[in-house]
Design an enzyme around this catalytic site. Structure first.
Site, PDB file in Angstrom:
ATOM      1  N   LYS A  22       6.850 -10.373   7.042  1.00 58.62           N
ATOM      2  CA  LYS A  22       6.680 -10.721   5.390  1.00 58.62           C
ATOM      3  C   LYS A  22       7.794 -11.376   4.973  1.00 58.62           C
ATOM      4  O   LYS A  22       8.134 -12.650   4.640  1.00 58.62           O
ATOM      5  CB  LYS A  22       6.932  -9.591   4.367  1.00 58.62           C
ATOM      6  CG  LYS A  22       7.181 -10.087   2.325  1.00 58.62           C
ATOM      7  CD  LYS A  22       6.733  -8.661   1.591  1.00 58.62           C
ATOM      8  CE  LYS A  22       5.625  -8.050   1.441  1.00 58.62           C
ATOM      9  NZ  LYS A  22       5.693  -7.020   2.023  1.00 58.62           N
ATOM     10  N   ARG A 113      10.917  -6.167  -2.059  1.00 59.62           N
ATOM     11  CA  ARG A 113       9.910  -6.378  -0.871  1.00 59.62           C
ATOM     12  C   ARG A 113      10.578  -5.322   0.420  1.00 59.62           C
ATOM     13  O   ARG A 113      11.847  -6.061   0.707  1.00 59.62           O
ATOM     14  CB  ARG A 113       9.038  -6.765  -1.002  1.00 59.62           C
ATOM     15  CG  ARG A 113       8.216  -7.240  -2.161  1.00 59.62           C
ATOM     16  CD  ARG A 113       6.583  -7.903  -2.100  1.00 59.62           C
ATOM     17  NE  ARG A 113       6.103  -8.293  -3.186  1.00 59.62           N
ATOM     18  CZ  ARG A 113       6.602  -8.946  -4.530  1.00 59.62           C
ATOM     19  NH1 ARG A 113       7.317  -9.703  -4.333  1.00 59.62           N
ATOM     20  NH2 ARG A 113       5.315  -9.578  -5.282  1.00 59.62           N
ATOM     21  N   GLY A 128       0.769  -2.469   2.344  1.00 61.83           N
ATOM     22  CA  GLY A 128       0.916  -1.236   1.335  1.00 61.83           C
ATOM     23  C   GLY A 128       1.391  -0.661   1.560  1.00 61.83           C
ATOM     24  O   GLY A 128       1.636   0.741   1.045  1.00 61.83           O
ATOM     25  N   THR A 132       6.987  -0.972  -3.455  1.00 64.76           N
ATOM     26  CA  THR A 132       8.061  -3.003  -3.903  1.00 64.76           C
ATOM     27  C   THR A 132       8.606  -2.501  -5.609  1.00 64.76           C
ATOM     28  O   THR A 132       8.205  -1.504  -6.308  1.00 64.76           O
ATOM     29  CB  THR A 132       6.556  -4.028  -4.023  1.00 64.76           C
ATOM     30  OG1 THR A 132       5.856  -4.359  -2.584  1.00 64.76           O
ATOM     31  CG2 THR A 132       6.922  -5.049  -4.993  1.00 64.76           C
ATOM     32  N   GLN A 179      12.959 -12.227  -3.954  1.00 67.01           N
ATOM     33  CA  GLN A 179      12.642 -12.980  -4.345  1.00 67.01           C
ATOM     34  C   GLN A 179      12.686 -13.320  -5.718  1.00 67.01           C
ATOM     35  O   GLN A 179      12.309 -12.160  -6.769  1.00 67.01           O
ATOM     36  CB  GLN A 179      11.152 -13.302  -3.731  1.00 67.01           C
ATOM     37  CG  GLN A 179      10.559 -14.271  -3.760  1.00 67.01           C
ATOM     38  CD  GLN A 179       9.400 -14.354  -3.107  1.00 67.01           C
ATOM     39  OE1 GLN A 179       8.552 -12.837  -3.266  1.00 67.01           O
ATOM     40  NE2 GLN A 179       8.594 -15.871  -2.604  1.00 67.01           N
ATOM     41  N   GLU A 295      -1.292 -13.879  -1.132  1.00 67.36           N
ATOM     42  CA  GLU A 295      -0.640 -13.616  -2.521  1.00 67.36           C
ATOM     43  C   GLU A 295      -0.355 -15.140  -3.043  1.00 67.36           C
ATOM     44  O   GLU A 295       0.810 -15.539  -3.217  1.00 67.36           O
ATOM     45  CB  GLU A 295       0.266 -12.940  -2.327  1.00 67.36           C
ATOM     46  CG  GLU A 295      -0.386 -11.312  -2.215  1.00 67.36           C
ATOM     47  CD  GLU A 295       0.662 -10.285  -1.599  1.00 67.36           C
ATOM     48  OE1 GLU A 295       1.615 -10.493  -2.410  1.00 67.36           O
ATOM     49  OE2 GLU A 295       0.322  -9.391  -1.018  1.00 67.36           O
ATOM     50  N   HIS A 840     -32.577   0.883  27.811  1.00 64.15           N
ATOM     51  CA  HIS A 840     -32.221   1.526  28.816  1.00 64.15           C
ATOM     52  C   HIS A 840     -32.712   3.012  27.768  1.00 64.15           C
ATOM     53  O   HIS A 840     -33.549   4.388  28.806  1.00 64.15           O
ATOM     54  CB  HIS A 840     -30.794   2.681  29.106  1.00 64.15           C
ATOM     55  CG  HIS A 840     -30.364   3.468  30.752  1.00 64.15           C
ATOM     56  ND1 HIS A 840     -30.647   4.818  29.212  1.00 64.15           N
ATOM     57  CD2 HIS A 840     -31.223   4.187  31.447  1.00 64.15           C
ATOM     58  CE1 HIS A 840     -30.240   5.956  30.219  1.00 64.15           C
ATOM     59  NE2 HIS A 840     -31.082   5.735  31.007  1.00 64.15           N
TER      60      HIS A 840
END
Length: 886
Positions: A22, A113, A128, A132, A179, A295, A840
């Site tokens: 990530k 995260r 996932g 988070t 972030q 995302e 077959h």
């Protein structure tokens, strides 16, 4: 001294080992100029410092976990999390984290995260699996979330995912992404390919109000928009029932807000913004060079990207081009072997096909690998005015579902297909000689045990190849001889190609002539008890092996002992009464049929001469029936039924107007069927034996290259094409360890993919289904291939080397090939996921007179061993008889 902090601006896609998947992707997106909220990563080295005091205890707890034992897994996960929860963050962490946080803005809110080193990778998303934390505010909450993220590497779901995907727990490390939190009006996920159909020409967008957690968690039905990449026009707009939204809370955290009916029914984005977002997705995909799962967040008229990762669920396209006018059919399905194959096995098999083949590399412009399987591009055939009408019908006989898919696609796309440039004037000179030979075979040529004549011809040809290869010492030259022999196979079988076609025509003509004069059961009986079929002969030889195993009680017990492996069984058998005779018979069998085995078109798989485990399992299954000579008695019954059917058909043909003429024609057709139809398996037997001649040459080449330090391991040869291997032996090229390792990894990944029967050049996977209107509720519908109805206990077998089919059980399999044939001795019926009228399993089922249904999608997962089922061979469906399945 290692870094604890890395800002996004200093990262790229190559930073995975430092900041996980990530973090590396966010750095790459930032570097490329896409709108990414500012942030930084706490490195994997920092994670290692955190866990180091408890690393040994954690490793011991996680050792030898079983993915099937969820109770144990939960208990272990809880212990690991408690263990790590007792650890403080190292003292040297706080200062660099807080300094970086202040640099972006201490009054802002943040998303915290996890970012694992085995996350957002091309082969496994790990999406996932860790935790988070959103809208984090303040120094204390930030540091607390960092520690919780570290510990979340050991959530139950993360541990299970690693165990299932064979990732070593110690090899996976965690970074933490911090972030700046975007407080969006709307957010969502978009795919630069349709995740359902695989179509690469579509951008698929999911959108809902507020933070994307409601969508990701499945709490709302999001809007769905689809945009065509070719013209950026919206092709689909589906408004979801967005009953709630997740929004940031004042002071940190999030809250769930219920939306009014008016709000929930609104379109999340307007058309202008939908198209703007689709263009942004396409730009990101172009940057990465592969389809992306992205995302996004929308605030104040601006889009921000909060993550982009490869879409790991898409099946690879045979050619990396967006070509919706091209269509590919899976040769693996037609060969009823859908497992992924090694690059060398694929290249050798593709070299069999002369049309479109490069004579230097032996590769083919119309047949190519994708996802470890082989696909043939058939667009030119479908666009031809004559071949386009014939091919879907022939395909339908080989794989009914594939035939339906191709016919439907052809009908929908015929106008857009580029017309084939192959004129009738070019085709006639090629086909005319074949047509003459077919007519001669059908109407006037005489035969005398022709299958035996062809068998002798094959043995002579194989002896010549062995002699040529044995006459040279150079491994490269030996391999050249083998590859040329494999490539020339179509020319080798030329003498009996016309005979195969003639036998098929004879069956068709006979069914037309006698349609209203004899019962279909008599026509079916003509396909049974035929003399000279190599597969039938092999089945009888396996039955004979089992009879030799009944020579004494001690020998039988030895061969049936589930506690001993194959090699031990053979060693112990020598000491038993009748054991030496059994071993002699076994060795005679291996001399003739040792080149065969399950999934035998993949040369990488063991042959019976290399590992007889699957053969021994089949012998054990016959031994358990306790009836000596039952297989020979059964075959005699089939021969008698065949003879009786022939007599009745000839008698019926003589009645009525023109009876005397019809009887002569019918006698000739029956003669042709009896002499020529048994040849249908000879060509494959030849191919398998040719491949088997090449195998020791390949293994010796691997040993030589390893001794010369040109490859790290002798087995690396399986991860080259035949051309690469020949060039390497001739010192004309080199091959990197990295490339071989990548191909090994790719094969492991491909084994987990479900291959499509038919796919389009833009990645769309076609689907088809059977009409279930006239079948009982809950039934599984497929293609009828062998008449009759049978009730019995289902036995699901994925690998014939490990499972025994007991007498009277109904075989449920993903596919069957000649290596599976001995199982049919005990089978009361057949259900297979792959197949058609002439594949077959279908042919063998008709020979043995057992009901069969093939092309039953997901049969091996929908039917369980031990369930009572009823197979309707003529109607083409499988009925569940257990009360709880009705």
């Amino acid at each position: 001294m290692h870094d604890i902090i890395r800002f996004f601006t200093s990262l790229s896609a190559s930073s995975i080992s430092e900041v996980g998947g990530k973090g590396a992707n966010l750095g790459e997106l930032t570097k490329a100029g896409f709108g990414v909220p500012a942030g930084f990563c706490i490195t994997t080295a920092a994670y290692s410092d955190f866990i180091q005091p408890k690393q040994k205890q954690v490793s011991e707890l996680l050792e030898n976990l079983d993915a099937q034992n969820l109770v144990e897994l939960r208990n272990v996960g809880e212990k690991v999390r408690q263990l790590l929860g007792s650890l403080p963050l190292p003292e040297n962490f706080e200062k660099p984290i807080i300094t970086a946080w202040r640099k972006i803005g201490e009054n802002k809110s943040y998303a915290v995260r996890s970012s694992a080193t085995a996350e957002d990778l091309p082969q496994a998303s790990f999406a996932g699996q860790q935790d988070t934390y959103l809208n984090i505010m303040g120094r204390h909450e930030l540091l607390k979330s960092v520690k919780n993220c570290f510990i979340s590497l050991f959530t139950d779901r993360a541990i299970l995912y690693r165990v299932q995907n064979n990732f070593d727990h110690e090899d996976v490390r965690l970074a933490v992404v911090i972030q700046e939190m975007i407080l969006p009006e709307a957010s969502g996920i978009m795919f630069t390919a349709d995740p359902v159909s695989g179509k690469r020409s579509i951008v698929s967008i999911d959108a809902s109000f507020g933070i994307g957690e409601a969508l990701v968690s499945g709490l709302v039905s999001a809007d769905l928009y689809q945009v065509d990449k070719s013209n950026f026009e919206i092709s689909k707009k589906q408004i979801g029932d967005k009953k709630l939204a997740i929004l940031p809370s004042e002071g940190g955290g999030t809250k769930t807000v219920n939306l009014s009916p008016e709000e929930s029914g609104k379109c999340t984005l307007d058309d202008v913004d939908i198209i703007k977002l689709a263009k942004l997705a396409t730009a990101i995909e172009k940057h990465y060079g592969k389809p992306q799962d992205i995302e996004w967040a929308f605030v104040n008229g601006e889009f921000f990207i909060t993550q982009s990762r490869p879409i790991t669920s898409l099946y690879p396209v045979p050619r990396q081009e967006n070509a919706p006018q091209k269509i590919y059919v899976s040769l693996n399905h037609l060969q009823v072997m859908t497992d992924a194959m090694s690059p060398l096995s694929i290249s050798l098999f593709i070299s069999l096909l002369p049309i479109g083949r490069d004579e230097k590399t032996l590769q083919n412009r119309y047949v190519m690998p994708a996802g470890g399987r082989m696909f043939a591009e058939i667009s030119n055939i479908l666009s031809h005015p004559i071949a386009g009408r014939i091919f879907p019908k022939l395909l339908d006989r080989a794989d009914h579902l594939a035939g339906k898919m191709v016919a439907r696609w052809q009908e929908d796309n015929l106008k857009s297909l580029q017309k084939s440039k192959i004129s009738l004037l070019k085709i006639v000179p090629v086909l005319a000689p074949l047509i003459r030979r077919v007519l001669a075979c059908l109407w006037w040529r005489k035969y005398d045990e022709y299958p035996l004549e062809i068998a002798n011809y094959m043995n002579g040809h194989l002896d010549q190849i062995r002699a040529r290869a044995g006459a040279v010492d150079d491994p490269g030259e030996k391999l050249n001889i083998c590859c040329k022999a494999i490539g020339d196979t179509i020319h080798t079988i030329e003498p009996w190609r016309a005979h195969l076609i003639a036998s098929m025509l004879a069956i068709k003509l006979l069914s037309i002539l006698m349609k209203d004069r004899v019962a279909s059961s008599e026509l079916d009986a003509l396909m049974r008890g035929l003399k000279g079929n190599v597969t039938t002969q092999m089945d009888l030889a396996v039955g004979d092996l089992a009879d030799y195993g009944r020579a004494s009680e001690g020998l039988t017990k030895c061969l049936l002992n589930p506690e001993t492996d194959f090699n031990t069984k053979l060693k112990l058998a020598h000491a038993q009464i009748g054991g030496k005779q059994f071993i002699q018979q076994w060795n005679r069998f291996i001399v003739i049929y040792g080149a065969r085995g399950p999934s035998e078109i993949d040369l990488h798989r063991p042959r019976w001469r290399e590992d007889g485990s699957s053969l021994m399992t089949m012998v054990a299954g016959i031994l358990k029936s306790g009836v000596s000579g039952a297989h020979r008695d059964h075959y005699r019954q089939l021969v008698e039924q065949n003879a009786a059917a022939c007599e009745q058909i000839v008698k019926s043909a003589g009645s009525g107007i023109f009876g005397f003429l019809r009887r002569r024609v019918v006698r000739r057709l029956l003669y042709v069927i009896g002499e020529l139809f048994p040849l249908r398996e000879h060509h494959k037997f030849l191919i398998i034996r040719l491949l088997d001649i090449a195998k020791p040459v390949i293994l010796n080449a691997g040993a030589k290259l390893q001794s010369e330090n040109k490859i790290d391991d002798a087995g690396d040869v399986w991860f080259m094409t035949s051309y690469e291997l020949r060039e390497l032996l001739n010192n004309n090229t080199t091959i990197s360890t990295k490339l071989v390792q990548q191909r090994r990894q790719d094969l492991e990944i491909c084994q987990k993919l479900t291959p499509p029967r038919v796919m389009v050049g833009d990645g769309e996977i076609l689907s088809a289904s059977f009409d279930s209107a006239n079948t009982p509720a809950g039934s599984l519908v497929g293609s009828p291939v062998s008449a009759g109805i049978v009730e019995g206990i289902a036995k699901v077998i994925i690998d014939p080397a490990t499972d025994i089919l007991h007498p009277g059980e109904i075989l449920v399999a993903p596919h069957t090939d000649p290596g599976w044939t001995p199982l049919f001795v005990n089978a009361a019926g057949l259900v297979a996921e792959v197949g058609g009228l002439m594949t077959h399993g279908s042919v063998i089922a008709r020979e043995y007179g057992i009901p069969a249904v093939v092309s039953v999608v997901d049969a091996t997962t929908k039917i369980r061993t031990g369930q009572k089922i009823r197979v309707h061979g003529e109607a083409g469906y499988v009925e569940f008889l257990d009360e709880d399945e009705r």
